[in-house]
Motif scaffolding. Structure first.
Motif, PDB file in Angstrom:
ATOM      1  N   TYR A  94       0.828  -1.218   0.000  1.00  0.00           N
ATOM      2  CA  TYR A  94       0.000   0.000   0.000  1.00  0.00           C
ATOM      3  C   TYR A  94       0.855   1.259   0.000  1.00  0.00           C
ATOM      4  O   TYR A  94       0.542   2.243  -0.663  1.00  0.00           O
ATOM      5  N   MET A  97       2.012   2.402  -3.493  1.00  0.00           N
ATOM      6  CA  MET A  97       0.943   2.232  -4.463  1.00  0.00           C
ATOM      7  C   MET A  97       0.416   3.589  -4.934  1.00  0.00           C
ATOM      8  O   MET A  97       0.446   4.559  -4.195  1.00  0.00           O
ATOM      9  N   ASP A  98      -0.069   3.637  -6.155  1.00  0.00           N
ATOM     10  CA  ASP A  98      -0.816   4.764  -6.694  1.00  0.00           C
ATOM     11  C   ASP A  98      -1.941   5.129  -5.714  1.00  0.00           C
ATOM     12  O   ASP A  98      -2.688   4.234  -5.335  1.00  0.00           O
ATOM     13  N   PRO A  99      -2.131   6.364  -5.268  1.00  0.00           N
ATOM     14  CA  PRO A  99      -1.401   7.580  -5.637  1.00  0.00           C
ATOM     15  C   PRO A  99      -0.359   8.001  -4.607  1.00  0.00           C
ATOM     16  O   PRO A  99      -0.028   9.179  -4.522  1.00  0.00           O
ATOM     17  N   LEU A 100       0.178   7.063  -3.820  1.00  0.00           N
ATOM     18  CA  LEU A 100       1.109   7.448  -2.762  1.00  0.00           C
ATOM     19  C   LEU A 100       2.559   7.457  -3.219  1.00  0.00           C
ATOM     20  O   LEU A 100       3.387   8.159  -2.639  1.00  0.00           O
ATOM     21  N   PHE A 101       2.871   6.636  -4.230  1.00  0.00           N
ATOM     22  CA  PHE A 101       4.271   6.514  -4.645  1.00  0.00           C
ATOM     23  C   PHE A 101       4.324   6.164  -6.128  1.00  0.00           C
ATOM     24  O   PHE A 101       3.461   5.431  -6.617  1.00  0.00           O
ATOM     25  N   PRO A 102       5.345   6.673  -6.868  1.00  0.00           N
ATOM     26  CA  PRO A 102       5.343   6.500  -8.331  1.00  0.00           C
ATOM     27  C   PRO A 102       5.628   5.074  -8.809  1.00  0.00           C
ATOM     28  O   PRO A 102       5.195   4.701  -9.893  1.00  0.00           O
ATOM     29  N   ILE A 103       6.405   4.302  -8.033  1.00  0.00           N
ATOM     30  CA  ILE A 103       6.734   2.955  -8.514  1.00  0.00           C
ATOM     31  C   ILE A 103       6.305   1.920  -7.474  1.00  0.00           C
ATOM     32  O   ILE A 103       6.412   2.155  -6.271  1.00  0.00           O
ATOM     33  N   PRO A 104       5.799   0.760  -7.930  1.00  0.00           N
ATOM     34  CA  PRO A 104       5.307  -0.245  -6.987  1.00  0.00           C
ATOM     35  C   PRO A 104       6.444  -1.040  -6.343  1.00  0.00           C
ATOM     36  O   PRO A 104       7.587  -1.001  -6.803  1.00  0.00           O
TER      37      PRO A 104
END
Ligand SMILES: [Zn+2]
Ligand SMILES: [Zn+2]
Length: 257
Positions: A94, A97-104
């Motif tokens: 989490y 994850m989108d929209p918290l961080f650009p890459i998973p």
């Protein structure tokens, strides 16, 4: 500026093994140091990362830990406060994850293993290291750790709130006779009343616990970001008067057994 503004991250060396505790912004500094100065990235090393809990200040450095992006490294990640509702793997997915961080999290190419446990268990990560754990009094839970290796011991106990006049028996049991005791000293006793329920403790309570449990060195940790260097200097003086030889944690500080 002098005491340091990064959030929680400790490196504890046991022989050749390195244990990391918490992934605050300090983890970014540690990861850069490992890759730039110690040539450890690509060195096929195994890291263990233990979370006290997953409040933001203790996880926000995780996506910036360079060694986790190197496929030759292994990273084993431990947490003791999430079962049975959640797992540490889920929480870190989490976080990235989108929209918290650009890459998973999949872009981390190191081999990631996840070990959820219940605080109170004893952990044996290998190489004769034993880690006792205890649940702490913190909103959403937290885990205190005691690392024993080669006849020496260090306790890492943050974030936790005390009850005035009733020392936390879980903590006293955990830290009994330890060499070092790092404790959530966010506030002073004067400030504590207006921060009830925030999940933090005071340096005076830390000193009391240290005395009662007969620990060697008490370490004041988890400084309130509203306390500037001048304020922290007054804490350093005050704690020295109450428990001489105590340490107020600073950025890059190294404690030797
Ligand atoms: Zn917290
Ligand atoms: Zn915290």
């Amino acid at each position: 500026m002098r005491y340091g503004g990064n959030t929680a991250c400790l490196e504890i060396g046991c022989g050749d093994r390195m244990l990391i505790f918490d992934a605050g912004t300090g983890l970014h500094v540690l990861g850069s140091d490992l890759s730039a100065n110690r040539g450890i990235v690509g060195g096929d090393l195994k890291y263990d990362l233990f979370f006290t809990h997953t409040h933001f200040d203790h996880i926000c450095g995780f996506p910036f830990f360079q060694p986790a992006f190197d496929p030759s490294n292994k990273l084993r990640i431990w947490a003791g406060h999430l079962l049975p509702e959640r797992t540490i793997r889920e929480v870190l997915i989490y976080l990235m994850m989108d929209p918290l961080f650009p890459i998973p999290i999949d872009t981390m190419r190191a081999k990631l293993d996840f070990e959820d446990f219940e605080a109170g268990k004893i952990l044996y990560p290998g190489d004769d290291i034993s880690i006792r754990t205890a649940p702490l009094n913190h909103p959403n839970g937290a885990t205190g750790y005691r690392i024993d290796y080669g006849g020496r011991s260090i306790c890492y106990v943050t974030d936790t709130e005390h009850v005035v006049g009733a020392p936390d028996q879980n903590i006293l049991g955990l830290i009994e006779g330890a060499d070092y005791f790092i404790y959530d000293s966010t506030y002073s006793d004067d400030e504590f009343a207006e921060h009830k329920g925030w999940g933090h403790s005071t340096w005076q309570e830390g000193a009391r616990l240290a005395d009662q449990a007969g620990v060697g060195t008490f370490v004041v940790f988890h400084h309130d970001p509203d306390h500037d260097d001048a304020h922290m200097d007054t804490v350093t003086e005050a704690v020295e008067a109450v428990r001489p030889g105590s340490i107020v944690a600073r950025e890059d500080m190294i404690l030797t057994p």
